[in-house]
Design a protein around this motif. Structure first.
Motif, PDB file in Angstrom:
ATOM      1  N   GLU A  75     -10.364 -33.146 -37.414  1.00 37.38           N
ATOM      2  CA  GLU A  75     -10.793 -33.449 -36.048  1.00 37.38           C
ATOM      3  C   GLU A  75     -11.819 -32.425 -35.552  1.00 37.38           C
ATOM      4  OE1 GLU A  75      -9.764 -36.322 -34.984  1.00 37.38           O
ATOM      5  OE2 GLU A  75     -10.939 -36.129 -33.141  1.00 37.38           O
ATOM      6  N   ALA A  76     -11.601 -31.162 -35.929  1.00 39.19           N
ATOM      7  CA  ALA A  76     -12.496 -30.093 -35.473  1.00 39.19           C
ATOM      8  C   ALA A  76     -13.771 -30.010 -36.310  1.00 39.19           C
ATOM      9  CB  ALA A  76     -11.763 -28.761 -35.502  1.00 39.19           C
ATOM     10  N   GLY A  77     -13.850 -30.826 -37.367  1.00 43.39           N
ATOM     11  CA  GLY A  77     -15.043 -30.799 -38.206  1.00 43.39           C
ATOM     12  C   GLY A  77     -15.127 -29.569 -39.090  1.00 43.39           C
ATOM     13  N   GLN A 115     -15.617 -33.348 -42.586  1.00 41.49           N
ATOM     14  CA  GLN A 115     -14.546 -34.320 -42.330  1.00 41.49           C
ATOM     15  C   GLN A 115     -14.348 -35.193 -43.558  1.00 41.49           C
ATOM     16  OE1 GLN A 115     -16.065 -36.143 -38.603  1.00 41.49           O
ATOM     17  NE2 GLN A 115     -14.342 -35.122 -37.585  1.00 41.49           N
ATOM     18  N   ASN A 167      -5.419 -22.265 -30.610  1.00 44.01           N
ATOM     19  CA  ASN A 167      -5.119 -21.732 -29.272  1.00 44.01           C
ATOM     20  C   ASN A 167      -3.941 -20.763 -29.279  1.00 44.01           C
ATOM     21  OD1 ASN A 167      -7.164 -23.340 -28.365  1.00 44.01           O
ATOM     22  ND2 ASN A 167      -5.846 -24.840 -27.357  1.00 44.01           N
ATOM     23  N   GLN A 177      -8.288 -18.028 -26.928  1.00 48.69           N
ATOM     24  CA  GLN A 177      -9.212 -19.047 -27.445  1.00 48.69           C
ATOM     25  C   GLN A 177     -10.588 -18.434 -27.637  1.00 48.69           C
ATOM     26  OE1 GLN A 177     -11.489 -22.075 -27.303  1.00 48.69           O
ATOM     27  NE2 GLN A 177     -10.266 -22.334 -29.145  1.00 48.69           N
ATOM     28  N   LEU A 180     -17.380 -22.592 -32.729  1.00 50.18           N
ATOM     29  CA  LEU A 180     -18.763 -22.930 -33.076  1.00 50.18           C
ATOM     30  C   LEU A 180     -19.767 -21.883 -32.608  1.00 50.18           C
ATOM     31  CD1 LEU A 180     -18.462 -26.719 -32.227  1.00 50.18           C
ATOM     32  CD2 LEU A 180     -18.950 -25.778 -34.505  1.00 50.18           C
ATOM     33  N   HIS A 183     -20.779 -31.369 -36.592  1.00 49.96           N
ATOM     34  CA  HIS A 183     -21.425 -30.547 -35.557  1.00 49.96           C
ATOM     35  C   HIS A 183     -22.791 -30.020 -35.991  1.00 49.96           C
ATOM     36  CE1 HIS A 183     -17.720 -30.817 -33.314  1.00 49.96           C
ATOM     37  NE2 HIS A 183     -17.029 -30.196 -34.257  1.00 49.96           N
ATOM     38  N   LYS A 201      -6.570 -40.172 -29.844  1.00 50.91           N
ATOM     39  CA  LYS A 201      -5.869 -39.941 -31.115  1.00 50.91           C
ATOM     40  C   LYS A 201      -4.724 -38.975 -30.864  1.00 50.91           C
ATOM     41  CE  LYS A 201      -9.891 -40.123 -34.195  1.00 50.91           C
ATOM     42  NZ  LYS A 201     -10.632 -39.219 -35.116  1.00 50.91           N
ATOM     43  N   LYS A 214      -0.968 -43.763 -33.220  1.00 50.37           N
ATOM     44  CA  LYS A 214      -1.859 -42.804 -33.874  1.00 50.37           C
ATOM     45  C   LYS A 214      -3.205 -42.780 -33.175  1.00 50.37           C
ATOM     46  CE  LYS A 214      -0.568 -43.230 -38.732  1.00 50.37           C
ATOM     47  NZ  LYS A 214      -1.016 -43.644 -40.058  1.00 50.37           N
ATOM     48  N   VAL A 267      -6.411 -29.645 -27.148  1.00 49.10           N
ATOM     49  CA  VAL A 267      -7.062 -30.825 -26.585  1.00 49.10           C
ATOM     50  C   VAL A 267      -8.517 -30.788 -27.034  1.00 49.10           C
ATOM     51  CG1 VAL A 267      -7.750 -32.005 -24.455  1.00 49.10           C
ATOM     52  CG2 VAL A 267      -5.542 -30.796 -24.567  1.00 49.10           C
ATOM     53  N   MET A 268      -8.938 -31.812 -27.774  1.00 51.26           N
ATOM     54  CA  MET A 268     -10.330 -31.846 -28.223  1.00 51.26           C
ATOM     55  C   MET A 268     -10.997 -33.128 -27.754  1.00 51.26           C
ATOM     56  SD  MET A 268     -10.553 -30.565 -32.137  1.00 51.26           S
ATOM     57  CE  MET A 268      -9.276 -29.527 -32.813  1.00 51.26           C
ATOM     58  N   ASN A 317     -14.369 -35.157 -28.773  1.00 50.47           N
ATOM     59  CA  ASN A 317     -15.424 -35.256 -29.790  1.00 50.47           C
ATOM     60  C   ASN A 317     -15.438 -34.038 -30.715  1.00 50.47           C
ATOM     61  OD1 ASN A 317     -16.107 -37.637 -28.481  1.00 50.47           O
ATOM     62  ND2 ASN A 317     -17.625 -36.624 -27.185  1.00 50.47           N
ATOM     63  N   GLY A 318     -14.259 -33.594 -31.117  1.00 52.64           N
ATOM     64  CA  GLY A 318     -14.166 -32.516 -32.096  1.00 52.64           C
ATOM     65  C   GLY A 318     -14.387 -31.125 -31.538  1.00 52.64           C
ATOM     66  N   GLN A 319     -14.451 -31.003 -30.206  1.00 53.93           N
ATOM     67  CA  GLN A 319     -14.585 -29.668 -29.626  1.00 53.93           C
ATOM     68  C   GLN A 319     -13.495 -29.436 -28.596  1.00 53.93           C
ATOM     69  OE1 GLN A 319     -18.342 -27.976 -28.802  1.00 53.93           O
ATOM     70  NE2 GLN A 319     -19.488 -29.611 -29.797  1.00 53.93           N
ATOM     71  N   HIS A 320     -12.972 -28.212 -28.567  1.00 51.92           N
ATOM     72  CA  HIS A 320     -11.932 -27.889 -27.603  1.00 51.92           C
ATOM     73  C   HIS A 320     -12.430 -28.163 -26.194  1.00 51.92           C
ATOM     74  CE1 HIS A 320     -10.626 -25.748 -31.172  1.00 51.92           C
ATOM     75  NE2 HIS A 320      -9.418 -25.662 -30.647  1.00 51.92           N
ATOM     76  N   THR A 367     -14.017 -39.464 -27.873  1.00 51.81           N
ATOM     77  CA  THR A 367     -12.741 -39.446 -28.575  1.00 51.81           C
ATOM     78  C   THR A 367     -11.938 -38.256 -28.067  1.00 51.81           C
ATOM     79  OG1 THR A 367     -13.668 -40.447 -30.542  1.00 51.81           O
ATOM     80  CG2 THR A 367     -11.617 -39.227 -30.823  1.00 51.81           C
ATOM     81  N   ALA A 405      -8.602 -36.110 -28.623  1.00 47.74           N
ATOM     82  CA  ALA A 405      -7.553 -35.849 -29.618  1.00 47.74           C
ATOM     83  C   ALA A 405      -6.547 -34.875 -29.029  1.00 47.74           C
ATOM     84  CB  ALA A 405      -8.171 -35.280 -30.886  1.00 47.74           C
ATOM     85  N   PHE A 411      -3.046 -32.606 -29.691  1.00 48.93           N
ATOM     86  CA  PHE A 411      -2.118 -32.017 -30.656  1.00 48.93           C
ATOM     87  C   PHE A 411      -1.077 -31.184 -29.922  1.00 48.93           C
ATOM     88  CE2 PHE A 411      -6.285 -32.295 -32.578  1.00 48.93           C
ATOM     89  CZ  PHE A 411      -6.071 -32.678 -33.897  1.00 48.93           C
TER      90      PHE A 411
END
Ligand code: SF4
Lengths: 576, 77
Positions: A253-255, A266, A453, A457, A461, A559, B9, B20, B49-50, B52-55, B67, B69, B71
């Motif tokens: 998810e984080a790439g 990914q 986390n 944090q 990137l 990214h 997600k 899912k 909490v992300m 588009n793949g970023q926190h 998107t 996500a 966790f």
């Protein structure tokens, strides 16, 4: 008496020495690195007579402290050419500690072609000739020794990979259920093979046991410490339920999930190999979702994974292995990865180095991407039988890259980069660059703060704060690696204020010492500097603290991140 | 006012009894916090909490096609 056992494989003699005052108060990594730095000439050949293989239990090993049963091993690494410390669970650390053995040092190499084993007991250590178990895999060695010496015997062994002195060879340590945990990285199995020792057995009958200076204080500190471990959501819940493999989906998810030999961040097949799927599969097949690698582990991140007929397939099935053969080699069948993991355990191969070597081999066209069956065949028939191809792959990612002219070779100090892409998780890139161990995520696990986390944090990137984060974590890790504690205690230690003071209180109660938090940080700093000095004396320079070129030139999706630290920024790591 | 559609997600035990991956329509300007609470989570359960793949912070507004996500606090390798 606290003692050091010394084994000279050249003369085939052994001795028992009192622990010298300069090493009092050291254990685990602090002790193995101090001994290697003092006694091993940095420029020696790692597989020659001047290298030494050192085992040392942690400072709290053998006590009732939770998660304290880790064993360190140290030597000059034949893979990196620098100093190496690995640590591992299993039963050996607690047995050695109860025997009051602070360290076991193996030096020299035998004159002839014979093989040997070592027998450690309350009377010291004895060298025996060995023939019957040569060539056997680790599981067969452990089974044979258990029927010969009893279920309780401790075992530290090498498989065929170590006998062949492959630089991906690890050292296996028996766990409480008779299976295997590994001193994984840096080719220490080859060092043991160079000393022609197939295995050590440990008998702790009549061991004098541990003496605690202040038992009451120890007990109360230990209670606080255990509570912190159980209260933290990562160590108390996440790790026991999903193991480390929960990271597949997080890194995807984080790439930051290196895919197809570090080409993408990914993996399309992530759901097939992820921790959630693995957990459901384990439960459905009657395996064990949680399992400890040593008695006294309350976190129990390990597991037993069965095949579809409900038979044992593998245990200690870690994220890094699953990532390595999964996303990195594009294999999306968990059963194939589990079988390969089991074979690597049996042959005695580091599953990170070997998985990354397979990724480079796939890039070279030696086998197709995603072909799990061919991986299994190569493990058994090429590496297991010591063919030329098998020896190349068994010598690690760097060796495969050099042999086949591949430019995308993810290594630092010739050690394979594990499961987190340093372009999209930048803190871990600083750890890969600067750790004296070579690329090693456990040396300063910035994933905690960059991704999970935990401990605050720091944006994965961006460059800001990464050097400091990695430095602080590497210092703390070096100290924790000396206590015999599993590194996963770092999660509660980073977040729960009582956790670290309780650990220090346990150390003080155990030894009647007056250590403060600053002393522990000071210990961590000294260890790192000792290790770095060894590497520099061995011929490394700042140029070895670098990632491979392709991380700068090839952006990683999604990214489009690149590695963009300057050399000066990286080198500032050492300003402490 | 037109609604936006995002993808949600869920991971680890957040999936139990939920899903899912699912699409959800939201009013424009809705933020992460609203979606999380709308799914019946407590904010204290959130590990990562992300978007588009970023926190992402909880008050980050969501846009068409994002998107999200979620966790629980898990992990470690
Ligand atoms: S948490 Fe995992 S690695 Fe650590 S001691 Fe327990 S089983 Fe071993």
């Amino acid at each position: 008496m606290n003692k050091i056992l010394r084994v000279n494989m050249h003369d085939l003699t052994t001795s028992i020495e009192a622990l010298p005052p300069e090493w009092a108060g050291l254990g685990g990594r602090a002790l193995t690195s101090a001994i290697v730095a003092k006694e091993v000439p940095p420029t020696c050949h790692a597989l020659g007579p001047d290298n030494k293989l050192v085992f040392a239990p942690g400072l709290l090993s053998g006590t009732a402290a939770s998660n304290s049963g880790r064993l360190s091993a140290g030597a000059k690494s034949p893979l990196t050419g620098g100093i190496k410390e690995c640590n591992v669970g299993g039963t050996a650390a607690q047995m050695l500690a109860r025997l009051r053995i602070n360290a076991l040092i193996v030096e020299g190499t035998p004159k002839g072609d014979g093989w040997y084993s070592l027998r450690v007991s309350k009377d010291g250590v004895a060298i025996q000739e060995e023939a019957g178990l040569l060539g056997l895999g680790n599981f067969a060695v452990i089974d044979a020794l258990q029927s010969l010496l009893g279920k309780k015997t401790g075992v530290i062994a090498i498989g065929p990979a170590g006998e062949m002195k492959l630089t991906s060879a690890n050292i296996s340590v028996k766990d409480p259920s008779g299976k295997i945990r590994s001193l994984g990285r840096g080719g220490l199995g080859a060092v043991m093979g160079s000393k022609r020792i197939k295995f050590l057995s440990i008998d702790d009958e009549g061991a004098p046991g541990i003496q605690i200076a202040d038992p009451e204080k120890f007990k109360s500190a230990s209670r606080i410490f255990t509570k912190a471990l159980m209260d933290h959501p990562v160590s108390g819940q996440g790790l026991p339920t999903y193991g480390t493999n929960v990271l597949v989906n997080i890194l995807h998810e984080a790439g930051g999930l290196p895919t197809r030999n570090f080409t993408y961040g990914q993996f399309d097949g992530h759901e097939q190999i992820c921790g959630e799927t693995m957990h459901d599969t384990i439960v459905a097949r009657g395996g064990k979702p949680r399992h400890g690698c040593h008695a006294g582990c309350v976190i129990q991140c390990s597991q037993v994974y069965n095949d579809k007929d409900g038979q044992y397939l593998t245990s200690g099935f870690e994220y890094e292995t699953i990532w390595g053969l999964g996303a990195n080699c594009c294999i999306s069948t968990l059963d194939d990865i589990a079988l390969a993991d089991n074979i690597m355990d049996d042959l005695g191969l580091d599953s990170i180095e070997t998985a990354v070597a397979f990724g480079v081999a796939m890039e070279a066209g030696i086998l197709p991407w995603g072909d799990g069956k061919e991986v299994v065949r190569i493990l058994r028939e090429e590496i297991g039988r010591g063919t030329a191809l098998g020896r190349v792959i068994g010598s690690g990612a760097g060796a495969v890259g050099r042999t086949y002219g591949v430019t995308r070779v993810p290594t630092v100090k010739n050690q394979a980069i594990p499961a987190y892409d340093p372009r999209s998780v930048k803190g871990i890139g600083i750890t890969y660059c600067t750790s004296p161990m070579g690329a090693d995520h456990t040396a300063g696990y910035t994933i905690a703060t960059n991704i999970l986390n935990v401990g605050g944090q720091v944006d994965p990137l961006k460059k800001d704060g990464q050097v400091e984060l990695s430095r602080n974590l590497q210092i703390a890790t070096a100290a924790i690696d000396s206590t015999g504690m599993c590194i996963f205690i770092a999660f509660p230690a980073l977040d729960i204020p009582e956790c670290l003071p309780a650990l220090i209180d346990m150390l003080n109660a155990r030894f009647g010492a007056q250590l403060t938090g600053d002393d522990v940080v000071g210990l961590g700093k000294r260890i790192l500097k000792t290790e770095r000095a060894f590497n520099l004396a061995a011929g490394m320079t700042a140029a070895d603290d670098r990632l491979p070129e392709f991380f700068r030139t090839d952006p990683v999706a999604p990214h489009q991140a690149v590695w963009d630290f300057t050399n000066e920024e990286i080198d500032a790591f050492w300003n402490f | 006012m037109a609604t936006i559609t995002i993808t949600i997600k869920l991971f680890a035990h957040f999936r139990n009894g939920r899903f899912k991956e699912a699409a959800q329509r939201l009013d424009p300007g809705a933020d992460c916090r609203q979606v999380i609470l709308g799914l019946g989570f407590r904010l204290s359960e959130m590990g990562i909490v992300m978007v588009n793949g970023q926190h992402a912070p909880l008050d980050q507004p969501l846009n068409e096609g994002d998107t999200l996500a979620l966790f629980p606090l898990v992990g470690g390798g």
